[in-house]
Design a protein around this motif. Structure first.
Motif, PDB file in Angstrom:
ATOM      1  N   SER A 236      -4.551  12.686   9.317  1.00 48.03           N
ATOM      2  CA  SER A 236      -4.391  11.377   8.675  1.00 48.03           C
ATOM      3  C   SER A 236      -5.493  10.408   9.079  1.00 48.03           C
ATOM      4  CB  SER A 236      -3.028  10.775   9.039  1.00 48.03           C
ATOM      5  OG  SER A 236      -1.984  11.585   8.548  1.00 48.03           O
ATOM      6  N   PHE A 237      -5.904   9.594   8.126  1.00 48.88           N
ATOM      7  CA  PHE A 237      -6.910   8.556   8.352  1.00 48.88           C
ATOM      8  C   PHE A 237      -6.400   7.251   7.735  1.00 48.88           C
ATOM      9  CE2 PHE A 237      -9.023  12.593   8.387  1.00 48.88           C
ATOM     10  CZ  PHE A 237     -10.016  12.480   9.355  1.00 48.88           C
ATOM     11  N   GLU A 238      -6.304   6.217   8.547  1.00 44.51           N
ATOM     12  CA  GLU A 238      -5.832   4.913   8.068  1.00 44.51           C
ATOM     13  C   GLU A 238      -7.021   4.023   7.728  1.00 44.51           C
ATOM     14  OE1 GLU A 238      -3.399   1.058   9.819  1.00 44.51           O
ATOM     15  OE2 GLU A 238      -2.664   3.077  10.301  1.00 44.51           O
ATOM     16  N   THR A 239      -6.928   3.310   6.625  1.00 48.80           N
ATOM     17  CA  THR A 239      -7.996   2.406   6.212  1.00 48.80           C
ATOM     18  C   THR A 239      -7.401   1.285   5.380  1.00 48.80           C
ATOM     19  OG1 THR A 239     -10.200   2.319   5.192  1.00 48.80           O
ATOM     20  CG2 THR A 239      -8.540   3.622   4.066  1.00 48.80           C
ATOM     21  N   GLU A 240      -8.201   0.288   5.004  1.00 51.39           N
ATOM     22  CA  GLU A 240      -7.703  -0.770   4.137  1.00 51.39           C
ATOM     23  C   GLU A 240      -7.634  -0.254   2.703  1.00 51.39           C
ATOM     24  OE1 GLU A 240     -11.663  -3.256   2.761  1.00 51.39           O
ATOM     25  OE2 GLU A 240     -10.652  -3.902   4.600  1.00 51.39           O
ATOM     26  N   ILE A 241      -6.703  -0.801   1.928  1.00 54.88           N
ATOM     27  CA  ILE A 241      -6.539  -0.340   0.551  1.00 54.88           C
ATOM     28  C   ILE A 241      -7.565  -1.057  -0.329  1.00 54.88           C
ATOM     29  CG2 ILE A 241      -4.944  -0.087  -1.385  1.00 54.88           C
ATOM     30  CD1 ILE A 241      -2.651  -0.128   0.583  1.00 54.88           C
ATOM     31  N   SER A 242      -8.744  -0.464  -0.403  1.00 54.92           N
ATOM     32  CA  SER A 242      -9.846  -1.018  -1.181  1.00 54.92           C
ATOM     33  C   SER A 242     -10.875   0.072  -1.402  1.00 54.92           C
ATOM     34  CB  SER A 242     -10.488  -2.201  -0.450  1.00 54.92           C
ATOM     35  OG  SER A 242     -11.136  -1.767   0.721  1.00 54.92           O
ATOM     36  N   LEU A 243     -11.821  -0.176  -2.306  1.00 58.23           N
ATOM     37  CA  LEU A 243     -12.903   0.780  -2.520  1.00 58.23           C
ATOM     38  C   LEU A 243     -13.725   0.937  -1.234  1.00 58.23           C
ATOM     39  CD1 LEU A 243     -14.112  -0.292  -6.086  1.00 58.23           C
ATOM     40  CD2 LEU A 243     -12.678   1.669  -5.497  1.00 58.23           C
ATOM     41  N   ARG A 244     -13.983  -0.175  -0.572  1.00 56.81           N
ATOM     42  CA  ARG A 244     -14.746  -0.112   0.670  1.00 56.81           C
ATOM     43  C   ARG A 244     -13.999   0.692   1.729  1.00 56.81           C
ATOM     44  NH1 ARG A 244     -16.026  -5.581   3.852  1.00 56.81           N
ATOM     45  NH2 ARG A 244     -13.766  -5.432   4.198  1.00 56.81           N
ATOM     46  N   GLY A 245     -12.684   0.469   1.814  1.00 56.41           N
ATOM     47  CA  GLY A 245     -11.889   1.221   2.776  1.00 56.41           C
ATOM     48  C   GLY A 245     -11.958   2.715   2.515  1.00 56.41           C
ATOM     49  N   GLY A 246     -11.899   3.098   1.235  1.00 55.40           N
ATOM     50  CA  GLY A 246     -11.996   4.510   0.892  1.00 55.40           C
ATOM     51  C   GLY A 246     -13.351   5.095   1.232  1.00 55.40           C
ATOM     52  N   ALA A 247     -14.425   4.339   0.935  1.00 55.09           N
ATOM     53  CA  ALA A 247     -15.779   4.819   1.229  1.00 55.09           C
ATOM     54  C   ALA A 247     -15.973   5.002   2.738  1.00 55.09           C
ATOM     55  CB  ALA A 247     -16.806   3.845   0.669  1.00 55.09           C
TER      56      ALA A 247
END
Length: 362
Positions: A236-247
């Protein structure tokens, strides 16, 4: 305005204030309409609030007076006379997400059909903010509330219990909840996505998700993934819910010594960001790694490659919530929980895993 003085022959600046006609002096009110129509104020109120119970000739007289006086009903006055404000409040985590925009569009459209207006408040997934804004909506006369998810503060739940205001939970299905839920099974939706990747032969799968704090939908999806029995590996990888977060997540994932053969994102926004991040590193989708999301945003269908995802029926959810809340408000009939089915949407971002099962290195 400039005028020419006949005495001096010079131009002078005169301040001219236009006169207001008697009709412009004040806004017409119910009493004015009643006087012109020759009826009581109560009759005018009935015409505005319950025209179906008014005789046709009376209705026509009042409407003619309204047109002559250019009368515009005051929402505050109508609330005082009818005891109704005819608006409901929706509390959502953010407006910066297309899935909430689609939900709100359908919700507002259907509420309008039932003569209700919508006020939206954002909470940034903060339960204290949610409780405070819910109280504010109740204080200004909201007839019902719509909230996201099943996690709420004691202050919020106490407010709902004390005021007995009709309140519906969305984006989550839980038939045992004290409040009616209209939404989807988040665990099952995530399992549907994972099973698709398993069926394609993928065994090393990276899962990218948004922040877990106060997000019961994401927690439920992760729980669903972990409870599915199979012989592969999830990271699992946690990130912000945004295009930048995904990148950024794509950079983390592909920077590991052992790359996954598939990436499962628990929202399409993040999945599209991951896609951009992979493309910037010359990682091919789906040749090098399969990629799929969960939401089915309109942009997912036109991405290159088009994104495999799980369709969440958010527009239908908005319509069902609006209808159920309108009935609850008008008839005091509490709606039953309603589960809306998620659906797998197969596109070209996922493919059969060509790597032999059991191989440990990329």
């Amino acid at each position: 305005m400039s005028t020419l003085s006949l005495e001096t022959g010079k131009w002078a600046q005169n301040q001219v204030t236009p006169k207001r006609s008697s009709a412009q002096k004040k806004r017409a009110n119910l009493r004015d309409v009643a006087k012109v129509a020759g009826v009581s104020v109560a009759t005018v109120s009935r015409v505005l609030n319950e025209p179906s119970v008014v005789k046709k000739d009376t209705l026509e007289k009042v409407q003619k007076a309204i047109d002559e006086l250019r009368f515009v009903p005051s929402a505050a006055a109508r609330a005082i006379n009818s005891g109704r404000t005819r608006f409901v409040g929706a509390l959502i985590p953010t407006l910066d997400n297309a899935i909430f925009a689609r939900f709100l569009a359908a919700l507002e459209r259907k509420l309008s059909d039932d003569g209700l207006s919508l006020i939206v408040a954002t909470t940034e997934s903060d339960l204290e903010v949610e409780a405070a804004k819910a109280k504010g909506l109740v204080n200004i006369g909201a007839e019902g509330l719509i909230v996201t998810g099943v996690s709420h503060s004691e202050e919020f739940l106490d407010l709902i219990e004390r005021t007995m205001i009709p309140t519906i939970i969305t984006s989550y299905y839980d038939e045992s909840n004290v409040l009616p839920t209209i939404g989807y099974d988040n665990e099952a939706a995530a399992q549907l996505a994972l099973q698709h990747l398993i069926d394609l032969g993928h065994r090393r799968i990276a899962v990218v998700h948004g922040p877990l704090h106060n997000n019961d939908r994401t927690l439920a999806r992760l729980s669903g993934l972990r409870s599915l029995r199979w012989d592969g590996e999830l990271k699992s990888f946690e990130t912000e819910i945004s295009l930048r977060g995904g990148a950024e997540a794509a950079g983390q994932i592909m920077g590991n010594r052992e790359n996954p053969d598939a990436i499962l994102c628990l929202s399409d926004v993040v999945a599209l960001g991951v896609l951009f991040g992979l493309q910037s590193k010359n990682v091919r989708v789906p040749e090098d790694v399969s990629l799929m999301g969960l939401d089915d945003l309109p942009s997912s269908a036109v991405a290159v490659p088009a994104l495999t995802t799980v369709h969440l029926p958010v527009s239908r959810m908005g319509e069902r919530v609006a209808s159920a809340l309108a009935r609850w408000i008008s008839s005091q009939k509490i709606p039953k929980p309603e589960k809306l089915e998620a659906k797998l949407i197969k596109r070209s971002s996922t493919a059969q895993n060509s790597e032999p099962v059991g191989k440990s290195d990329c």
